[in-house]
Design a protein around this motif. Sequence first.
Motif, short mmCIF file in Angstrom:
data_model
loop_
_atom_site.label_atom_id
_atom_site.label_comp_id
_atom_site.label_asym_id
_atom_site.label_seq_id
_atom_site.Cartn_x
_atom_site.Cartn_y
_atom_site.Cartn_z
N UNK A 138 5.35 8.79 8.49
CA UNK A 138 6.33 9.87 8.33
C UNK A 138 5.54 11.11 7.96
N UNK A 139 5.87 12.23 8.60
CA UNK A 139 5.15 13.47 8.34
C UNK A 139 5.83 14.32 7.28
N UNK A 140 5.21 15.46 6.96
CA UNK A 140 5.77 16.36 5.95
C UNK A 140 7.06 16.98 6.44
N UNK A 150 8.88 2.63 3.79
CA UNK A 150 8.22 1.46 4.36
C UNK A 150 8.95 1.02 5.63
N UNK A 151 8.17 0.49 6.55
CA UNK A 151 8.75 0.00 7.79
C UNK A 151 7.75 -0.84 8.56
N UNK A 168 3.64 2.64 5.22
CA UNK A 168 3.67 2.58 3.76
C UNK A 168 3.27 3.95 3.23
N UNK A 169 4.26 4.80 3.00
CA UNK A 169 4.01 6.17 2.58
C UNK A 169 4.59 6.42 1.18
N UNK A 170 3.91 7.22 0.41
CA UNK A 170 4.35 7.62 -0.93
C UNK A 170 4.49 9.13 -0.97
N UNK A 171 5.63 9.59 -1.46
CA UNK A 171 5.88 11.03 -1.52
C UNK A 171 6.32 11.46 -2.92
N UNK A 204 1.33 10.81 1.06
CA UNK A 204 0.16 10.00 1.48
C UNK A 204 0.66 8.74 2.15
N UNK A 205 -0.02 8.36 3.22
CA UNK A 205 0.32 7.14 3.96
C UNK A 205 -0.92 6.28 4.10
#
Length: 198
Positions: A57-59, A158-159, A180-183, A196-197
């Motif tokens: 996922x992007x910004x 997450x996906x 697995x991204x954290x925002x 961050x991914x």
Amino acid sequence: MVFFGKDQESQQLTDEERRKKRMKWTIGITAFVIFQVVQALFFILVIMKFKSPKFRVGEFDFQSLNAGTQASPSFDMTFVAPIRIKNTNWGPFKYDATTVNFAYGGVQVGQVAIPKSKANFKSTKKIDANVTLSSANLPSSSTLGSELSSGVITLNSQGELKGKVTVMFMFKKNKTSQMNCTMAIDVSTKALKTLTCS
């Protein structure tokens, strides 16, 4: 004194020409074999090297973001998530429908559906998904209150994307990509602080 006749001279020239022709043929065949070997190695090591596409996922910017206080912790937000599927393979990646889950502290706060489609070879598939997140299902024991007092809340997305890469219409391999991204979200400025991914 020995004299060579014209027949002997022409015989010597013919032998020399034959040697040159043989040398040319040898060099040509050797070059052709080397070229074929290099082509085969390139095909095996590069073309046939199947990789799992990157699922990220992007910004993004928030369309709306409402946050509570430490005493009354809550949040709800909407935004358009730029989902990206980067396929670096030399063939298309056809994937099944899936979902991306957004969570706070391990508890799901929203979900978005990703329809079945494909990412073409050496390209990035772009999907803009409308996302609505809410803290309504969070337990009272969550750390949301303390995070709201600090001004930053942390979410995860997450996906899992399952599909098949096809090279040259006949070589196929199943591949699975994980998101697995954290925002980190700044609630005072209503903006994405970090993403961050892995």
